[in-house]
Design a protein around this motif. Structure first.
Motif, PDB file in Angstrom:
ATOM      1  N   ALA A 183      47.485  34.840  39.252  1.00 60.56           N
ATOM      2  CA  ALA A 183      46.681  35.515  40.441  1.00 60.56           C
ATOM      3  C   ALA A 183      47.641  36.643  40.989  1.00 60.56           C
ATOM      4  O   ALA A 183      48.626  36.184  41.510  1.00 60.56           O
ATOM      5  CB  ALA A 183      46.050  34.567  41.216  1.00 60.56           C
ATOM      6  N   ARG A 184      47.024  37.751  41.320  1.00 61.04           N
ATOM      7  CA  ARG A 184      47.971  39.108  41.990  1.00 61.04           C
ATOM      8  C   ARG A 184      47.061  39.171  43.302  1.00 61.04           C
ATOM      9  O   ARG A 184      46.036  39.047  43.523  1.00 61.04           O
ATOM     10  CB  ARG A 184      47.891  40.087  40.757  1.00 61.04           C
ATOM     11  N   ALA A 185      48.113  39.898  43.832  1.00 56.50           N
ATOM     12  CA  ALA A 185      47.441  40.378  45.384  1.00 56.50           C
ATOM     13  C   ALA A 185      48.680  41.603  45.712  1.00 56.50           C
ATOM     14  O   ALA A 185      49.783  41.775  45.163  1.00 56.50           O
ATOM     15  CB  ALA A 185      47.481  39.404  46.542  1.00 56.50           C
ATOM     16  N   VAL A 186      47.998  42.537  46.555  1.00 57.34           N
ATOM     17  CA  VAL A 186      48.844  43.547  47.119  1.00 57.34           C
ATOM     18  C   VAL A 186      48.820  43.316  48.451  1.00 57.34           C
ATOM     19  O   VAL A 186      47.988  43.245  49.163  1.00 57.34           O
ATOM     20  CB  VAL A 186      48.273  45.051  46.553  1.00 57.34           C
ATOM     21  N   CYS A 187      50.160  43.451  49.013  1.00 64.24           N
ATOM     22  CA  CYS A 187      50.321  43.066  50.603  1.00 64.24           C
ATOM     23  C   CYS A 187      51.702  43.664  50.981  1.00 64.24           C
ATOM     24  O   CYS A 187      52.352  44.312  50.295  1.00 64.24           O
ATOM     25  CB  CYS A 187      50.684  41.447  50.561  1.00 64.24           C
ATOM     26  N   THR A 188      51.956  43.701  52.334  1.00 65.79           N
ATOM     27  CA  THR A 188      52.964  44.176  52.930  1.00 65.79           C
ATOM     28  C   THR A 188      53.953  42.891  52.968  1.00 65.79           C
ATOM     29  O   THR A 188      53.521  41.663  52.887  1.00 65.79           O
ATOM     30  CB  THR A 188      52.638  44.506  54.535  1.00 65.79           C
ATOM     31  N   PRO A 189      55.200  42.978  53.464  1.00 71.70           N
ATOM     32  CA  PRO A 189      56.096  42.031  53.383  1.00 71.70           C
ATOM     33  C   PRO A 189      55.548  40.974  54.404  1.00 71.70           C
ATOM     34  O   PRO A 189      55.920  39.903  54.295  1.00 71.70           O
ATOM     35  CB  PRO A 189      57.561  42.547  53.867  1.00 71.70           C
ATOM     36  N   GLY A 221      38.756  36.528  32.803  1.00 79.79           N
ATOM     37  CA  GLY A 221      38.945  36.822  33.836  1.00 79.79           C
ATOM     38  C   GLY A 221      40.645  36.282  34.131  1.00 79.79           C
ATOM     39  O   GLY A 221      41.230  36.723  35.318  1.00 79.79           O
ATOM     40  N   LEU A 222      40.967  35.400  33.500  1.00 84.78           N
ATOM     41  CA  LEU A 222      42.144  34.631  33.910  1.00 84.78           C
ATOM     42  C   LEU A 222      43.430  35.562  33.243  1.00 84.78           C
ATOM     43  O   LEU A 222      43.340  35.938  31.813  1.00 84.78           O
ATOM     44  CB  LEU A 222      42.309  33.053  33.431  1.00 84.78           C
ATOM     45  N   GLU A 223      44.282  35.908  33.981  1.00 89.30           N
ATOM     46  CA  GLU A 223      45.393  36.885  33.574  1.00 89.30           C
ATOM     47  C   GLU A 223      46.874  36.150  33.355  1.00 89.30           C
ATOM     48  O   GLU A 223      47.080  35.063  33.785  1.00 89.30           O
ATOM     49  CB  GLU A 223      45.548  38.092  34.587  1.00 89.30           C
ATOM     50  N   PHE A 224      47.327  36.444  32.164  1.00 85.98           N
ATOM     51  CA  PHE A 224      48.483  35.791  31.797  1.00 85.98           C
ATOM     52  C   PHE A 224      49.706  36.807  32.180  1.00 85.98           C
ATOM     53  O   PHE A 224      49.623  38.131  31.756  1.00 85.98           O
ATOM     54  CB  PHE A 224      48.476  35.146  30.448  1.00 85.98           C
ATOM     55  N   MET A 238      53.111  46.324  48.112  1.00 87.49           N
ATOM     56  CA  MET A 238      53.699  45.880  46.966  1.00 87.49           C
ATOM     57  C   MET A 238      52.801  44.748  46.290  1.00 87.49           C
ATOM     58  O   MET A 238      52.025  44.070  46.770  1.00 87.49           O
ATOM     59  CB  MET A 238      55.039  45.230  47.233  1.00 87.49           C
ATOM     60  N   GLU A 239      52.925  44.718  44.939  1.00 89.26           N
ATOM     61  CA  GLU A 239      52.042  43.760  44.376  1.00 89.26           C
ATOM     62  C   GLU A 239      52.850  42.527  44.057  1.00 89.26           C
ATOM     63  O   GLU A 239      54.305  42.417  43.609  1.00 89.26           O
ATOM     64  CB  GLU A 239      51.830  44.203  42.631  1.00 89.26           C
ATOM     65  N   ILE A 240      52.243  41.362  44.251  1.00 85.23           N
ATOM     66  CA  ILE A 240      53.081  40.038  44.159  1.00 85.23           C
ATOM     67  C   ILE A 240      51.961  39.429  43.077  1.00 85.23           C
ATOM     68  O   ILE A 240      51.057  39.509  42.731  1.00 85.23           O
ATOM     69  CB  ILE A 240      53.272  39.320  45.291  1.00 85.23           C
ATOM     70  N   ALA A 241      52.376  38.253  42.659  1.00 87.92           N
ATOM     71  CA  ALA A 241      51.809  37.183  41.940  1.00 87.92           C
ATOM     72  C   ALA A 241      52.172  35.828  42.183  1.00 87.92           C
ATOM     73  O   ALA A 241      53.557  35.580  42.161  1.00 87.92           O
ATOM     74  CB  ALA A 241      51.766  37.617  40.255  1.00 87.92           C
ATOM     75  N   VAL A 242      51.268  34.821  41.899  1.00 87.71           N
ATOM     76  CA  VAL A 242      51.462  33.352  41.679  1.00 87.71           C
ATOM     77  C   VAL A 242      51.068  32.905  40.784  1.00 87.71           C
ATOM     78  O   VAL A 242      49.896  33.377  39.941  1.00 87.71           O
ATOM     79  CB  VAL A 242      50.819  32.842  43.014  1.00 87.71           C
ATOM     80  N   GLY A 243      52.049  32.089  39.867  1.00 87.80           N
ATOM     81  CA  GLY A 243      51.756  31.697  38.486  1.00 87.80           C
ATOM     82  C   GLY A 243      52.173  30.297  38.308  1.00 87.80           C
ATOM     83  O   GLY A 243      52.568  29.584  39.072  1.00 87.80           O
ATOM     84  N   ALA A 244      51.175  29.685  37.219  1.00 84.09           N
ATOM     85  CA  ALA A 244      51.701  28.191  36.811  1.00 84.09           C
ATOM     86  C   ALA A 244      51.761  28.386  35.196  1.00 84.09           C
ATOM     87  O   ALA A 244      51.125  29.043  34.543  1.00 84.09           O
ATOM     88  CB  ALA A 244      50.128  27.663  37.021  1.00 84.09           C
ATOM     89  N   ARG A 291      58.644  31.890  29.635  1.00 85.13           N
ATOM     90  CA  ARG A 291      57.692  31.246  30.294  1.00 85.13           C
ATOM     91  C   ARG A 291      56.490  31.870  30.167  1.00 85.13           C
ATOM     92  O   ARG A 291      56.353  33.338  30.435  1.00 85.13           O
ATOM     93  CB  ARG A 291      57.978  30.911  31.815  1.00 85.13           C
ATOM     94  N   ARG A 292      55.269  31.418  29.959  1.00 86.60           N
ATOM     95  CA  ARG A 292      53.880  31.914  29.959  1.00 86.60           C
ATOM     96  C   ARG A 292      53.147  31.363  31.218  1.00 86.60           C
ATOM     97  O   ARG A 292      52.999  30.173  31.324  1.00 86.60           O
ATOM     98  CB  ARG A 292      53.082  31.657  28.532  1.00 86.60           C
TER      99      ARG A 292
END
Length: 268
Positions: free
Chosen positions: A131-137, A194-197, A178-184, A126-127
């Motif tokens: 968008a990424r973010a750093v957060c706590t649980p 600026g769009l990351e894949f 930790m780093e998390i990401a949301v993807g489409a 899957r490609r």
């Protein structure tokens, strides 16, 4: 001077604090006595210090950290209000987490561990535009929402079609930062600047489906990781969540989330 002041014992009783607490607040610079006898070391307080002392006692009863209380006492009215609102929000978040835990405990008490059907299969490549973010649980829900709010407008503005559902990517271990990401999932091709894949490789996975609030996802992960380890398999990052039915489509009890963990056969 001593006739106008209160001994530490009298002041403690007046403010419903202990002598030990007052000494600690003095050592921290939070509430210093107005006079310390040079020969005896006795501390003396002015009656007008009672308001600050009582405020400290009240805020400590609300479980505010002493460092935050010190900031609030030293601040002007508007900054002080902002500090207290931030603590209010922190408390509300903690209450929300505790409520979710209570609901999980109630569910476990009534029916034991819920039964999840864990299946082994193979995911295609899957490609994802991400968008990424750093957060706590504790910040995961908030940051996932922020990532969605950043990602979808960029895709829409660029005219890039994406295939539902939305995906979220997490590390195996939920660390303090930790780093998390949301993807489409998007078709092949160049994206706007600026769009990351991220490409999720094809491979074997273990998966299950959770129906219900996101706060109860730990129950599904418990079943999923247990099934992986019982089969002698090794989980691999990133953990994937696919939001088949989201909050905009159904109430909390009907949310549907697909949990996927890539696996590698144990070499032991």
């Amino acid at each position: 001077m001593q006739g106008e002041l209160l001994t530490i014992g009298r002041f403690a009783r007046l403010c419903r604090l202990s002598v030990k607490q007052l000494r600690h607040y003095d050592e921290m610079g939070l509430l210093a006595p107005v006079h310390v006898d040079a020969s005896s070391g006795y501390r003396y307080y002015a009656p007008e210090q009672a308001r600050d002392a009582l405020t400290i006692a009240l805020l400590r009863e609300m479980d505010l950290p002493l460092a935050v209380i010190a900031q609030a006492l030293a601040a002007e009215p508007e900054p002080r209000a902002q500090i207290l609102r931030a603590e209010r929000d922190r408390l509300a978040e903690r209450i929300s987490r505790d409520q979710a835990r209570l609901e999980m405990l109630e569910r476990l008490a009534e029916g034991g561990l819920p039964g999840y059907e864990v299946t082994m299969g193979r995911e295609p490549e899957r490609r994802l535009a991400v968008a990424r973010a750093v957060c706590t649980p504790a910040e995961i829900g908030e940051k996932v929402g922020e990532c969605v709010g950043r990602l979808l407008p960029v895709l829409g503005k660029a005219g890039i079609a994406w295939e539902p559902p939305l995906w979220a990517l997490y590390p195996l271990d939920l660390e303090e930062r930790m780093e998390i990401a949301v993807g489409a999932q998007t078709p092949q091709g160049e994206g706007p600047p600026g769009l990351e894949f991220e490409v999720l490789p094809a491979g074997p996975v273990a998966e299950t489906v959770h129906i219900g609030p996101y706060a109860q996802l730990p129950l599904a992960y418990n079943a999923l990781f247990a099934a992986i380890h019982e089969r002698g398999l090794r989980p691999q990052a990133p953990v994937r969540e696919a939001y088949l039915v989201g909050p905009a489509e159904a109430p909390q009890e009907e949310l549907m989330t697909r949990l996927i963990i890539p696996i590698q056969e144990s070499m032991a």
